[in-house]
Structure formats: C-alpha cells, structure tokens
Design a protein around this motif. Sequence first.
Motif: not given
Length: 244
Positions: A39-65
């Motif tokens: 819902q906001n850029i703070a949520d995005v930052r949490k996803v990127l920094q999550d080391r317990e459930d780590e993603c190897l890659g992401f797609n990014v769409t509206i409104p965060y490109k």
Amino acid sequence: MLKFGLIGKNIEYSFSRKYFTEKFEKNDIDASYVNFDCQNIADVRKVLQDREDECLGFNVTIPYKQTIIPYLDEMNKHASAIGAVNVIKRLNNGRLKGYNTDYIGFRKSLAPFLSQQSHKCALILGTGGASKAVAYTLELEDISFKYVSRNPKKGQLAYEDLTPAILNKYTLIINTTPLGTYPNVTECPKLSYRQLTPKHLLYDLVYNPEETQFLKNGKAQGAITTNGYSMLKQQAEAAWRIWK
C-alpha cells in the motif's frame, strides 16, 4: 523451492502470478510466485529486506517502478537510462539489482506493426514508469514523440492540445495510463477519436479487458489497434532469462 514475486498496489488482477505459476508447472520448475500487494513504499522496503522468506527475483508494477529505485543496490544500464525498474534480481552476494524488460517487451511486440506501417511521430499518453520504457524504445526506433499528460510539464502536451493537425502528424498513439483497466472499462483517454484514420496505430498497454474503450474508439475509425498482452509475455520471458 525457488521463490519469486510481484511488487505493486492492488494487484490481485495481475498477469504475472498466473503466467509464472503456469510456466513453473508446465516446465516442472520447483518454484513459486506470489503477489506482494504493497500500500506504500514502506511496505515495499519491508518486502525487499525480508531475509526469512527471501525471493530471488521480483517483478515491479504500478505505482513503484520509479520510487523503488533508491532501495536497490545496482542498476542495469538500460534501467538507468530509462529511469524505471520492472524487474529485480537478488544477486549471489545478496545485493538487489534493477532491470527494465518493459522496453524489450514493447519493442518486440511493436515490431510487426512497424514492418507493415511507417510511423515517424508518436504520442505517449501518461508519464509514469511504463511511459519511460516506451519512450526509450521509440528513441531506439528513431520515432519522435511527445508526452501527453493531464498536468503537462515543459515540453509536454495537455489533452486539450491535441488538435486535428497534431493527431494527423502523430500517427502512433500509445496509452501507458491505467485508464480503461477492469473494472473501469468505460474509461479512456480524452482524445478526439473522430480525427483518427486507418493510418493510425493505437497501442494500449492495458490488457484487461482485451479490448479497452480506447481501442474500441480507434477501431471504429478504422485505426489499427493492439493491447499490451504480447508485451507482457515478452517482458516476462525476458525477466525469467535474467533470474535464471
């Protein structure tokens, strides 16, 4: 199991999760793909920094490109030139690198139309992250363009500026706004569609519905029309090549 995901806002409808889930199942790839509805850029930052459930890659769409860029460690040269990111790869050292495959998808999906019809000038409707990849592609194709915005900056056009003379000159019109996306299917950019002709090509990055009101209006005047589905498939495959 490998894990990948989509970062965006209000993305339950999104193409990516279904596309990659089916791809993984069809090709017997031990991987999963999830949506991160932020819902906001703070949520995005949490996803990127999550080391317990780590993603190897992401797609990014509206409104965060564009707003996601400060949270990345590196940028591919094309993403840097475009100024927008739609793919992120977590490198072996844990650093996050941004890429842009939108321009790849757009260029490949546009190529068949350019081989049939010459277009020297284009209008880009909207100025968000996707519009930057479109502009980059048009530069590569040596097609001059103007941005059209509800709140135009210097050098850009307002919708009210789109006179018959301008529409006659700018025969390629690309909608990069979300106008017309399901469920708001009656919405469309405010053009004088009656000025369009069979020499026009209308390209809508929206893919749901398959034929937006923007495209319907153009088709009624004999214009060639296409939606963004082919672009999506091409950019998704380019993303997978980056992640592998």
